[in-house]
Each structure stands twice: as structure tokens, then as C-alpha cells.
Design an enzyme around this catalytic site. Sequence first.
Site, PDB file in Angstrom:
ATOM      1  N   CYS A 119     -14.458 115.884   2.651  1.00  0.00           N
ATOM      2  CA  CYS A 119     -13.685 114.746   2.124  1.00  0.00           C
ATOM      3  C   CYS A 119     -14.562 113.725   1.394  1.00  0.00           C
ATOM      4  O   CYS A 119     -14.059 112.912   0.621  1.00  0.00           O
ATOM      5  CB  CYS A 119     -12.938 114.057   3.257  1.00  0.00           C
ATOM      6  SG  CYS A 119     -11.998 115.210   4.248  1.00  0.00           S
ATOM      7  N   HIS A 261     -10.758 107.002   1.573  1.00  0.00           N
ATOM      8  CA  HIS A 261     -10.251 108.337   1.879  1.00  0.00           C
ATOM      9  C   HIS A 261      -8.958 108.177   2.677  1.00  0.00           C
ATOM     10  O   HIS A 261      -8.875 107.345   3.578  1.00  0.00           O
ATOM     11  CB  HIS A 261     -11.305 109.077   2.700  1.00  0.00           C
ATOM     12  CG  HIS A 261     -10.856 110.401   3.221  1.00  0.00           C
ATOM     13  ND1 HIS A 261     -10.161 111.295   2.454  1.00  0.00           N
ATOM     14  CD2 HIS A 261     -11.000 110.985   4.451  1.00  0.00           C
ATOM     15  CE1 HIS A 261      -9.899 112.374   3.173  1.00  0.00           C
ATOM     16  NE2 HIS A 261     -10.388 112.210   4.392  1.00  0.00           N
ATOM     17  N   ASN A 291      -3.510 114.085   3.560  1.00  0.00           N
ATOM     18  CA  ASN A 291      -4.968 114.162   3.407  1.00  0.00           C
ATOM     19  C   ASN A 291      -5.329 115.379   2.554  1.00  0.00           C
ATOM     20  O   ASN A 291      -5.272 116.511   3.023  1.00  0.00           O
ATOM     21  CB  ASN A 291      -5.609 114.262   4.797  1.00  0.00           C
ATOM     22  CG  ASN A 291      -7.128 114.327   4.732  1.00  0.00           C
ATOM     23  OD1 ASN A 291      -7.705 114.502   3.666  1.00  0.00           O
ATOM     24  ND2 ASN A 291      -7.769 114.187   5.875  1.00  0.00           N
TER      25      ASN A 291
HETATM   26  O1  UT7 Z   1     -10.541 113.970   6.502  1.00  0.00           O
HETATM   27  C1  UT7 Z   1     -10.949 113.839   7.817  1.00  0.00           C
HETATM   28  C2  UT7 Z   1      -9.989 114.621   8.623  1.00  0.00           C
HETATM   29  N1  UT7 Z   1      -9.552 114.254   9.881  1.00  0.00           N
HETATM   30  C3  UT7 Z   1      -9.233 113.037  10.357  1.00  0.00           C
HETATM   31  O2  UT7 Z   1      -9.452 112.006   9.820  1.00  0.00           O
HETATM   32  C4  UT7 Z   1      -8.563 113.058  11.696  1.00  0.00           C
HETATM   33  C5  UT7 Z   1      -8.889 111.878  12.562  1.00  0.00           C
HETATM   34  N2  UT7 Z   1      -8.048 111.899  13.756  1.00  0.00           N
HETATM   35  C6  UT7 Z   1      -6.754 111.506  13.723  1.00  0.00           C
HETATM   36  O3  UT7 Z   1      -6.249 111.078  12.697  1.00  0.00           O
HETATM   37  C7  UT7 Z   1      -5.985 111.531  15.009  1.00  0.00           C
HETATM   38  O4  UT7 Z   1      -6.855 111.825  16.084  1.00  0.00           O
HETATM   39  C8  UT7 Z   1      -4.803 112.557  14.999  1.00  0.00           C
HETATM   40  C9  UT7 Z   1      -3.742 112.127  13.998  1.00  0.00           C
HETATM   41  C10 UT7 Z   1      -5.286 113.960  14.685  1.00  0.00           C
HETATM   42  C11 UT7 Z   1      -4.141 112.591  16.389  1.00  0.00           C
HETATM   43  O5  UT7 Z   1      -3.659 111.279  16.705  1.00  0.00           O
HETATM   44  P1  UT7 Z   1      -3.962 110.635  18.120  1.00  0.00           P
HETATM   45  O6  UT7 Z   1      -3.366 109.301  18.111  1.00  0.00           O
HETATM   46  O7  UT7 Z   1      -5.445 110.748  18.372  1.00  0.00           O
HETATM   47  O8  UT7 Z   1      -3.137 111.561  19.068  1.00  0.00           O
HETATM   48  P2  UT7 Z   1      -3.642 112.328  20.385  1.00  0.00           P
HETATM   49  O9  UT7 Z   1      -4.373 113.565  19.990  1.00  0.00           O
HETATM   50  O10 UT7 Z   1      -4.317 111.354  21.310  1.00  0.00           O
HETATM   51  O11 UT7 Z   1      -2.274 112.730  21.029  1.00  0.00           O
HETATM   52  C12 UT7 Z   1      -1.349 111.757  21.541  1.00  0.00           C
HETATM   53  C13 UT7 Z   1      -0.087 112.499  21.996  1.00  0.00           C
HETATM   54  C14 UT7 Z   1      -0.407 113.702  22.882  1.00  0.00           C
HETATM   55  O12 UT7 Z   1       0.661 113.832  23.807  1.00  0.00           O
HETATM   56  P3  UT7 Z   1       0.520 113.280  25.315  1.00  0.00           P
HETATM   57  O13 UT7 Z   1      -0.640 114.035  25.896  1.00  0.00           O
HETATM   58  O14 UT7 Z   1       0.267 111.811  25.188  1.00  0.00           O
HETATM   59  O15 UT7 Z   1       1.841 113.621  25.914  1.00  0.00           O
HETATM   60  C15 UT7 Z   1      -0.389 114.870  21.933  1.00  0.00           C
HETATM   61  O16 UT7 Z   1      -0.080 116.088  22.555  1.00  0.00           O
HETATM   62  O17 UT7 Z   1       0.578 113.026  20.849  1.00  0.00           O
HETATM   63  C16 UT7 Z   1       0.732 114.456  20.989  1.00  0.00           C
HETATM   64  N3  UT7 Z   1       0.592 115.019  19.637  1.00  0.00           N
HETATM   65  C17 UT7 Z   1       1.642 115.196  18.812  1.00  0.00           C
HETATM   66  N4  UT7 Z   1       2.949 114.948  18.968  1.00  0.00           N
HETATM   67  C18 UT7 Z   1       3.767 115.223  17.946  1.00  0.00           C
HETATM   68  C19 UT7 Z   1      -0.536 115.421  19.009  1.00  0.00           C
HETATM   69  N5  UT7 Z   1      -0.230 115.850  17.770  1.00  0.00           N
HETATM   70  C20 UT7 Z   1       1.107 115.728  17.632  1.00  0.00           C
HETATM   71  C21 UT7 Z   1       2.006 115.993  16.589  1.00  0.00           C
HETATM   72  N6  UT7 Z   1       3.314 115.727  16.790  1.00  0.00           N
HETATM   73  N7  UT7 Z   1       1.596 116.482  15.390  1.00  0.00           N
END
Ligand code: UT7
Length: 334
Positions: A119, A261, A291
Site C-alpha cells: 500500500c 492511504h 482499500n
Molecule cells: O492496507 C493495509 C491493510 N490492512 C489494514 O489496514 C487493516 C487494519 N485492521 C483493521 O482495519 C481492523 O482490524 C479490521 C477492520 C480488519 C477488523 O476490525 P476490528 O475492529 O479490529 O474487529 P475485530 O477483529 O476486533 O472483531 C470484532 C468483532 C469480532 O466479534 P466478537 O468476537 O466481538 O463477537 C469479530 O468476529 O467483529 C467480528 N468481525 C466481523 N463481524 C462482521 C470481524 N470481521 C467481521 C466482519 N463482519 N467482516
Amino acid sequence: MCAVDKTAIGFLGLGAYVPERVLTNYDLEQMVDTSNDWIVTRTGIRERRICAPGEGAVAIATESARRALEDAKLAVDDIDLIICCTFTSETLCPSAACQVQRNLGATRPIPAFDLAAACSGFIYGCSVAASFIRSGVYRRVLVIGVDAISKFIDWSDRNTCVLFADGGGAAVLGQVEEGHGLLGQSLGADGSGADAIRLLSSGVADPFSATAMNGHRSTITMNGHDVFKFATRILGTAVEEALADAGQGLKAADLDLIIPHQANVRIIESAAKKLKLPMDRFVINIDKFGNTSAGTVPLAMNDARQDGRLKPGTLFAVVAFGGGLTYAASIWRW
Ligand code: UT7
């Protein structure tokens, strides 16, 4: 960090292109266990563009480049070097850059190569271009930032499939009026985070074909939490380092615009907090395009230019982070 010679090197033209096909959060609700509400609140994304069958990074790069040349009022033969920043080209060899050179109808043997910094690619590419121009080797360089990540998505992995998308942009760099152009930069990489975003192999023209990888398709994997932590720390720091490199006592508050980004709107909000800047100083189009990796910065620059936010005299920063883990920021006056 490295000091930038004050020779004025800037943007002579800009262009961008996204595939026509729109994939909304509601479409994704039908494909994987997610919801529009979750995606909007946790990432800021509402929809994204996805390549049509047969379309890929090279087609996006070619059209972006054609538009950037048109904007610069130059022909491809006026260009001395083509750099295509991508990690999702259909082929590893030939490079996407060589295919763009052919597609644009070049009649000179213009050197062309790909640059892989995920990225951060477009900002790395602009830095390489500026070095070639400053050293007198080349006069005009075409830098393209593009990715077609849909080709490498596991559509059952909700951790990645809601985030990544296809699109890109391009810029022609060359000598500009004194006082404009590149003022400072900071490029970096933290290899200790190399496993946070992985794509084991690229270069598959038809990754959906069952035989393409002996039945196994290579898909992108990501530790979202580790990347999020890195991103919230590095985004503000990289801008501050680039400002320090620019000198002249420039501070974040002096920036008219920050073009970051587009990975997650919460990451941009945390950078705004660190830099003590209001959110309206940031260009945000993640809601429309998701993204697109190396594509996000030139796409957002192009949007800002079309909206009239990026105009002659604007002091702006571009900043990105991504797989590697890489990061890059640079300060420019348009
Ligand atoms: O170009 C660089 C590329 N990457 C990035 O910049 C990614 C950086 N990271 C992020 O943007 C975030 O970490 C994510 C968007 C990937 C995830 O968001 P988060 O706020 O860190 O969510 P999490 O992984 O802590 O998950 C929170 C909850 C979980 O459920 P429980 O355990 O609280 O019940 C996950 O299972 O959200 C759930 N979850 C989802 N629910 C619906 C995780 N992904 C999804 C989804 N839809 N797509």
C-alpha cells in the site's frame, strides 16, 4: 529519513481509473457472515469496485496512465521511465510496467519496471522518480499505483473480503516551478511485521481457474489487529518525520490537506488526533472505493483535484502504510 534536494520536482499530470462493477456491503451480506452496519462502523466502507472477468491490474494501470498523460498534455514517448507500483499484477514476468508501455503504444524503448511496497507503493514510486529526475538521469517519469486485490481474495474470509478492492491512479512527475513540488519525505519498513499481511504468490492471470495453482489459489491473509496497531502508530509519525525533513519550520497545522492511504476510517481518525488536525483536513473516499492498496493515494489525489481541494499552491501530505510492513509519507506543494 533522507534529505530532499530542493530542486523543484512535482506533478505534471494525474489520472485514475476504477472498474465499473460495484460490490456493495449488501452484496457481501449475501456472500459471507457480515452486515452493512458492521462494515460501515468498523471501516467506513460502503461499496468498492471489482474487476470484470478478464480485467486486471494491467488494464487499470493502462487507463490510469493514459488519463495522467492526457492531463499532463504529454504523449507516452515524452516519458523517460515507467514505474508501476503493484503486488497484484496478472503476471510476475513480464512486469505490469512493460505491458503498460506496450498498451500505450510507445515507439521508444522506455525503461519500465514494477515496484512492490504494497500500500506504500505509490509514495515509494514517487520518491524513486524524484531521485532519477533530481540526479539528471531522466526528465519525466510516469508513476502508477494500482492493485486488483479481488483476484487474490478468499471470499469466505470476512476479515479481508470486506476491506480490499480494485482500482488505481497514475501521475507524471517532472520539473515544476520553484517553490512547488516535493519538499520532504520519510520512507520506512519494519520487517519484524512481515507476516502481518501475506500473499504467497502472485502472477496468476486467471486465479479462479481450478488448474491455475494445482487446485490451490493463493489468497491474501492478514492479522488485522497487528496492522491496525502499526498503522495508528506510524501514520502520524511518518507525516511528522516528512515535515521535519522538509524543514522551514513546517508543522502539521500548516498542511492544507492530508491524503492518506484508505484502509480504515478509524485509522485516519487516530492520525488526525495524533496530528491535532480536524478530520475535514483529510481526503476520504474509502466509502466509495474500499482499500485498493497502492491505488488509494493516487485515487484520492485525483478525487481531491476534481473536487477543487487540491489546487495550485496547496500544501499537502500523502501518507501510507501496508504489507512489509512498509510506510511512507511525503510533503508537497502543488
Ligand atoms: O492496507 C493495509 C491493510 N490492512 C489494514 O489496514 C487493516 C487494519 N485492521 C483493521 O482495519 C481492523 O482490524 C479490521 C477492520 C480488519 C477488523 O476490525 P476490528 O475492529 O479490529 O474487529 P475485530 O477483529 O476486533 O472483531 C470484532 C468483532 C469480532 O466479534 P466478537 O468476537 O466481538 O463477537 C469479530 O468476529 O467483529 C467480528 N468481525 C466481523 N463481524 C462482521 C470481524 N470481521 C467481521 C466482519 N463482519 N467482516
